[in-house]
Design a protein around this motif. Structure first.
Motif, short mmCIF file in Angstrom:
data_model
loop_
_atom_site.label_atom_id
_atom_site.label_comp_id
_atom_site.label_asym_id
_atom_site.label_seq_id
_atom_site.Cartn_x
_atom_site.Cartn_y
_atom_site.Cartn_z
N THR A 33 8.58 4.53 -14.22
CA THR A 33 8.79 3.31 -15.00
C THR A 33 7.87 3.20 -16.21
N ASN A 34 7.03 4.20 -16.43
CA ASN A 34 6.11 4.18 -17.56
C ASN A 34 6.87 4.56 -18.83
N LYS A 35 7.01 3.61 -19.75
CA LYS A 35 7.81 3.85 -20.96
C LYS A 35 7.22 4.95 -21.83
N SER A 36 5.90 5.00 -21.91
CA SER A 36 5.26 6.03 -22.74
C SER A 36 5.56 7.42 -22.21
N LEU A 37 5.50 7.56 -20.87
CA LEU A 37 5.79 8.86 -20.27
C LEU A 37 7.26 9.23 -20.43
N LYS B 110 0.86 -1.18 0.00
CA LYS B 110 0.00 0.00 0.00
C LYS B 110 0.90 1.23 0.00
N GLY B 111 1.33 1.62 -1.23
CA GLY B 111 2.27 2.73 -1.31
C GLY B 111 1.63 4.07 -1.53
N GLY B 112 0.34 4.08 -1.96
CA GLY B 112 -0.32 5.36 -2.20
C GLY B 112 0.48 6.24 -3.13
N ARG B 113 0.94 7.35 -2.62
CA ARG B 113 1.71 8.31 -3.41
C ARG B 113 2.97 7.69 -3.97
N GLN B 114 3.59 6.80 -3.20
CA GLN B 114 4.84 6.20 -3.65
C GLN B 114 4.63 5.30 -4.86
N ASN B 115 3.52 4.57 -4.90
CA ASN B 115 3.25 3.72 -6.05
C ASN B 115 3.01 4.55 -7.31
#
Length: 343
Positions: free
Chosen positions: A92-96, A80-85
């Motif tokens: 790690t989003n390749k598109s971004l 449960k990372g909330g903001r951290q996730n």
């Protein structure tokens, strides 16, 4: 229940110990010493938070007391990372990532080529004349140390040109507040040239005067062109744009010392700046209109242009001022002046 091995560092202390962390489904955290399995602390879900997730580093647990639990597994992520996730997903989003690689250079280009120049230009009218005079004086000192030497023109010729010049300025009744100064200098580097600095510092070289020695109105046309640069605050605009661009680039690349250098070097940056084509057209128009107001023919400007470009192919001009490369087409300038000279 989730069990995680790691190290617990107590608040306000550099000491840490090996620990086992038990995380229940309700978010309750229990920490036990790995050595003797004694209970170190028990914390409710609202008494701790997950630290920012950075790739390659363990996701730490930060307790309200100031204690920190760091998992041994550097790839560990709390369920449960909330903001951290969200942060991890963005990183790690390749598109971004691809989008940022494309967007960031475009943004930097827009800031330096469009946004900053417009913002700097909008701020120029609010800069006091005294500040311009200080920048012009500093820039003139740089020129004198690097590109210019004392004039070799006779005192009589200098006085003749200066008298005509001063009379013209008085007749034009300029209300900008500048105290214009006319300087005669010799320069093998600049050759036949003239330039204006912020605050009303005008300079004309011996080489240009000699080309126009028998055409005093042409000399006046050149000087009026430079006055046009000052009246439209072109030099100050260039200085503001250069300073703003340097500051932004210094912040982007964490070179904060560059900010100080940019502010202190505003005047000297003008030495390597060239006026834009639009600025040159404005100065040309100012010169020809002023000649008409002084009951002189705009053809004097044509004579000045012809003398200035005589024997100087574009590729051989001074790289310092880039006179022709930054100016509008010479034929265009001459044609416009001739049109104004026609009755």
């Amino acid at each position: 229940m989730i069990t995680v091995k790691g190290k617990l560092q107590q608040a306000a202390s550099t000491e840490h110990c090996a620990a086992l962390l038990h995380l229940t489904e309700q978010g309750l955290v229990q920490l036990y010493a790995e050595q003797d399995n004694s209970l170190l602390m028990e914390v409710a879900a609202d008494q701790y938070q997950m630290a920012e997730v950075l790739p390659g580093l363990p996701a730490e647990l930060l307790f309200n007391t100031g204690a920190v639990f760091s998992p041994d597994d550097s790839n560990w992520r709390w369920p449960k990372g909330g903001r951290q996730n969200v942060t991890l997903k963005l990183e790690t989003n390749k598109s971004l990532i691809v989008l940022s690689v494309i967007a960031v250079p475009i943004l930097i280009w827009w800031l330096t080529a469009v946004g900053l120049p417009k913002a700097a230009t909008a701020m120029v009218p609010f800069i006091p004349v005294a500040v311009e005079e200080s920048i012009g004086k500093q820039s003139m000192q740089v020129f004198d140390r690097t590109l210019l030497s004392d004039s070799e023109l006779s005192p009589q010729l200098q006085q003749s040109i200066r008298s005509q010049w001063q009379q013209a300025v008085e007749q034009l009744q300029l209300n900008s507040g500048y105290q214009y100064q006319l300087h005669f200098r010799s320069s093998k580097t600049l050759g036949a040239n003239a330039f204006a600095l912020p605050g009303g510092y005008l300079t004309i070289t011996d080489e240009l005067v000699r080309r126009l020695e028998t055409k005093p109105d042409a000399i006046l046309a050149v000087l009026l062109h430079e006055v046009g640069h000052v009246e439209h605050r072109h030099g100050m605009t260039l200085a503001a744009q250069a300073t703003a661009s340097t500051i932004v680039m210094s912040v982007l690349f964490s070179d904060l010392e560059g900010i100080t250098e940019a502010v202190l070097g505003t005047g000297t940056s003008l030495v390597q700046s060239a006026f834009s084509r639009d600025m040159e057209r404005q100065a040309d128009y100012f010169s020809t209109k002023a000649l008409v107001k002084l009951n002189k023919s705009p053809h004097a400007f044509v004579e000045a242009m012809l003398a200035l470009t005589k024997g100087q192919p574009k590729e051989q001009l001074s790289p310092w001022l880039e006179y022709l490369s930054s100016h509008p087409d010479t034929k265009e300038r001459i044609e416009k002046a001739r049109q104004q000279a026609q009755p």
